[in-house]
Design a protein around this motif. Structure first.
Motif, mmCIF file in Angstrom:
data_model
loop_
_atom_site.group_PDB
_atom_site.id
_atom_site.type_symbol
_atom_site.label_atom_id
_atom_site.label_comp_id
_atom_site.label_asym_id
_atom_site.label_seq_id
_atom_site.Cartn_x
_atom_site.Cartn_y
_atom_site.Cartn_z
ATOM 1 N N THR A 1 0.869 -1.142 -0.117
ATOM 2 C CA THR A 1 0.154 0.151 -0.069
ATOM 3 C C THR A 1 0.928 1.276 -0.171
ATOM 4 N N ARG B 1 2.376 1.710 -3.581
ATOM 5 C CA ARG B 1 1.165 2.328 -4.315
ATOM 6 C C ARG B 1 0.923 3.641 -3.910
ATOM 7 N N ASN B 2 0.823 4.131 -2.746
ATOM 8 C CA ASN B 2 0.747 5.567 -2.193
ATOM 9 C C ASN B 2 1.843 6.430 -2.766
ATOM 10 N N GLU C 1 1.006 7.335 -6.387
ATOM 11 C CA GLU C 1 -0.509 7.873 -6.633
ATOM 12 C C GLU C 1 -0.466 9.292 -7.570
ATOM 13 N N THR D 1 -5.287 2.840 -6.502
ATOM 14 C CA THR D 1 -4.753 2.745 -5.294
ATOM 15 C C THR D 1 -5.884 2.350 -4.486
#
Length: 748
Positions: free
Chosen positions: A589, A592-593, A596, A639
């Motif tokens: 996570t 992916r952040n 973003e 995301t």
């Protein structure tokens, strides 16, 4: 020119199809076409195969010459390959025939060995019966002679004098004869080293017979050593000859006649003039110098045993006779008269006589030896129960104590044999029912605790062996299915057999529960090593744990619930798996952040959009259509969608692993995962300056707060059975969060 070249391969092919050589090859071989035809016949199929076999089996076959000749006569590589295939087929056929013959001979050998065992047992029983019949006939003859002697004393005296010219005629002569026997025994035993302490002097002990023998191995019939045997009226002493000392011996063994059985060994040249002595649990074979001495040994052994039994019977009868009570001295106390009258009214227990002269009691020790030697455990225990029932209400006199001592020795021998039957060193095949015979007899002997301990040790070794023999397959789930089937089936069979064998011993059930816990620990060790130590995915671990729980519930059929034990043993590994998978999700996570861009998703095709709808519906998001736009657009960022799918998948797999001890671990892991996404959305909302992107971020935040978090709470409550206050507080705090728009830090 083209015609010969085309014809040559055709001719060679035809020759090969016929299984022989080509005409060209036949022309090169001495003898021309005739030799080629002969070679074709020798290598051809059908009758040529048997001819090839006879050629290979012949005594003068030379492999080197054969290969050399074959190489000279062959037309290229293909002929050699075909010949090699024929020889290979013949080799395989011979190997299969050899295997069939070996299997058939092995089976016949097993059947023959079994028949020999049965025959040996029957021969031993027949010898025992014949010995008993001989003893009965001699006893009847002796009784008739005694009756005749009572009727005519003069005739009895003349018969005794004729039968034994050395019969003592007076007490003085009898004492001299006894003294001579003692002196002879003492003189002979002085030649045997190490027997003084083992052979105490007794006034009734005397030497009956002695002589040299050769001992042979009972299994291989190989000569072991030369011995000298001394037969006394109550025992048999075996001594080995000392080297370099003529007439001197060393003590080897001492066998009481009560536990000794003599068996004649049939002559089988060159093994002849032999007899066997059976002393449980061993047996020894001896060879006499000739047939006459062997016959003397057999007769004198049986006669001495019979005399020993008769003398023991007479002694027991004499001891069983009531003895007159000693006359008490006259008392001058006038109150003693009343006490004497009361004592006369109550019969004394010492006046009761225990009759031990019954035939089955006299033969009980020998019958127990026979039952133990023949592995008739039930018959041995039946005899012991019969004796205990007979002596239950009898007083404990000295003859009873002596009988008990003899019987207790046999009970110890029987117990040792039964313990060996239950030892893990024995074969573990046959399942728990194979132990029922030994366990039931130990329980009847009053050894319930020992029987329980040995039974559980035997089953533990069997379960451990079964687990070790399992092959570790490539697929973990397949191996776990096999492991659970083997372990829980064995545990269920053991529990049922335990309930059958120890139905009347409630105190043993606690030992079974302790054993079941230790066995479960062994199972969990093998389970964890394959599932958790190999770093399998959380979904695979969840499926494996689910399979183990389902098999564990089968034990409830017999009232045994071990679910709490498997939970307690697996909690550490499951906690580690949950935390490890949580860390993977958080790292993914965060990655992916960091990339973003806050853009809408374009799935390009209606099929991809439909697939995403199905995935969201399976995750519990029923209102996903309101976040889809025209064509194939989705009004959410990649995301947030990926986070939703990954979080719901983690929750579903974790609920399969759930039990109360994991409640806080699962809840804290969910809170940590959700905080990563919530903090990223809040931070992006504060830092973004573009109004359109800011509106898009708010839409994603609304999806998280109003759709994803409620679905997580609902699914958690359904799986656990109670609401999670921490998740509710997290959702409410996220909605009410107010931060300084100029701040770029994230506060939770």
């Amino acid at each position: 020119i083209a015609s010969p070249r085309g014809a040559a391969p055709t001719a060679r092919a035809a020759g090969r199809r016929r299984g022989g050589l080509s005409p060209a090859a036949a022309g090169r071989v001495p003898g021309g076409a005739g030799c080629g035809a002969a070679m074709a016949l020798s290598l051809g199929e059908g009758g040529g195969g048997s001819r090839l076999r006879r050629q290979l089996e012949s005594g003068g076959f030379a492999a080197g010459e054969y290969v050399k000749q074959l190489s000279q006569q062959s037309d290229g590589d293909r002929d050699l390959q075909e010949h090699r295939q024929r020889i290979q087929a013949l080799s395989e056929e011979t190997a299969q025939s050899l295997k069939r013959n070996v299997y058939q001979n092995y089976r016949q050998f097993i059947e023959t060995a079994r028949e020999i065992s049965y025959l040996e047992s029957e021969m031993y029983q027949l010898s025992h019966i014949l010995t008993e019949q001989k003893g009965i006939m001699e006893a009847v003859t002796q009784a008739l002679l005694l009756q005749a002697d009572r009727d005519d004393p003069a005739l009895g005296a003349r018969r005794a004098a004729a039968a034994d010219p050395f019969l003592p005629l007076s007490a003085k002569d009898a004492a001299a004869n006894e003294e001579g026997r003692q002196r002879t025994l003492t003189t002979l035993l002085e030649k045997v080293e190490g027997c003084r302490d083992l052979l105490p002097e007794s006034p009734g002990k005397y030497l009956v017979y002695n002589g040299d023998l050769v001992e042979y191995d009972a299994d291989h019939m190989a000569q072991i050593q030369r011995v000298h045997a001394f037969l006394m009226n109550d025992c048999l002493l075996v001594a080995t000859a000392l080297p370099n000392r003529r007439g001197a011996y060393r003590y080897d063994a001492l066998y009481p006649l009560d536990g000794l059985a003599v068996v004649n060994v049939k002559d089988n040249p060159p093994m002849k003039d032999m007899f066997k002595l059976l002393m449980f649990p061993e047996s020894r074979i001896f060879q006499a110098e000739n047939a006459k001495i062997k016959k003397e040994w057999l007769e004198v052994l049986e006669e001495t045993k019979r005399n020993r039994a008769l003398s023991e019977k007479r002694r027991l009868e004499q001891e069983a006779l009531p003895r007159p009570a000693p006359t008490p001295p006259e008392s001058t106390n006038p109150f003693d008269e009343d006490e004497d009258e009361e004592e006369e009214d109550e019969p004394s227990a010492e006046e009761e006589v225990v009759d031990l002269s019954l035939e089955w009691i006299q033969e009980l020790p020998e019958d127990l030896d026979v039952c133990i030697a023949q592995r008739d455990f039930e018959g041995a225990v039946d005899l012991l129960d019969k004796l205990n029932e007979y002596l239950a209400d009898k007083p404990v006199s000295q003859p009873v104590k002596e009988l008990r001592a003899k019987v207790d020795e046999r009970v110890r021998q029987l117990t040792d044999v039964l313990v060996f039957e239950l030892s893990p060193d024995r074969s573990l095949r046959g399942g728990p029912r194979a132990t029922r015979r030994a366990v039931s007899q130990l329980i009847r002997l009053g050894q319930s605790t020992k029987a329980c301990e040995l039974f559980l040790k035997n089953r533990a070794a069997a379960v451990q062996t079964a687990i070790r023999q399992l092959r570790i397959e490539g697929a973990t789930l397949l191996y776990i299915h096999k492991l659970c089937h083997v372990f829980f089936t064995s545990l269920l069979e053991t529990a049922r057999e335990f309930e059958t064998d120890f139905a009347g011993n409630n105190g043993c059930y606690s030992a079974f529960v302790v054993w079941a816990r230790s066995s479960m620990k062994m199972f969990v060790d093998a389970f964890s090593k394959q599932v958790f130590d190999s770093k399998e995915s959380l979904s695979t671990a969840a499926e494996c744990v689910k399979v183990a729980k389902e098999h564990c519930k089968q034990l409830s059929e017999i009232g045994l619930d071990l679910t709490f034990i498997i939970h307690a043993l697996l909690v550490k590994d499951i906690k580690g798996a949950l935390q490890s998978y949580k860390d993977i999700i958080i790292e993914a996570t965060k990655h992916r952040n960091s990339e973003e861009m806050w853009r809408k998703m374009n799935l390009m095709t209606p099929e991809a959009l439909g697939k995403l709808r199905e995935e969201m519906r399976s995750c519990g998001v029923g209102n996903f259509d309101q976040y889809t736009g025209d064509d194939c657009w989705v009004n959410l960022s990649y995301t947030v969608v990926a986070f939703t799918k990954q979080t719901m998948a983690f929750l579903e797999e974790a609920l399969k692993l759930y039990f109360p001890e994991l409640h806080m671990v699962l809840l804290e892991s969910l809170v940590e995962i959700i905080l990563v996404a919530v903090q990223h959305v809040d931070y992006s909302l504060r830092c973004e300056q573009d109004p359109e992107k800011k509106a898009f971020i708010r839409q994603n935040a609304s999806f998280l707060y109003e759709t994803v978090l409620p679905v997580v709470e609902k699914r958690f409550e359904e799986g656990v059975g109670k609401p999670a206050k921490q998740l509710q507080d997290l959702r409410n705090a996220s909605r009410l969060m107010r931060v300084n728009p100029e701040s770029t830090t994230s506060v939770v």
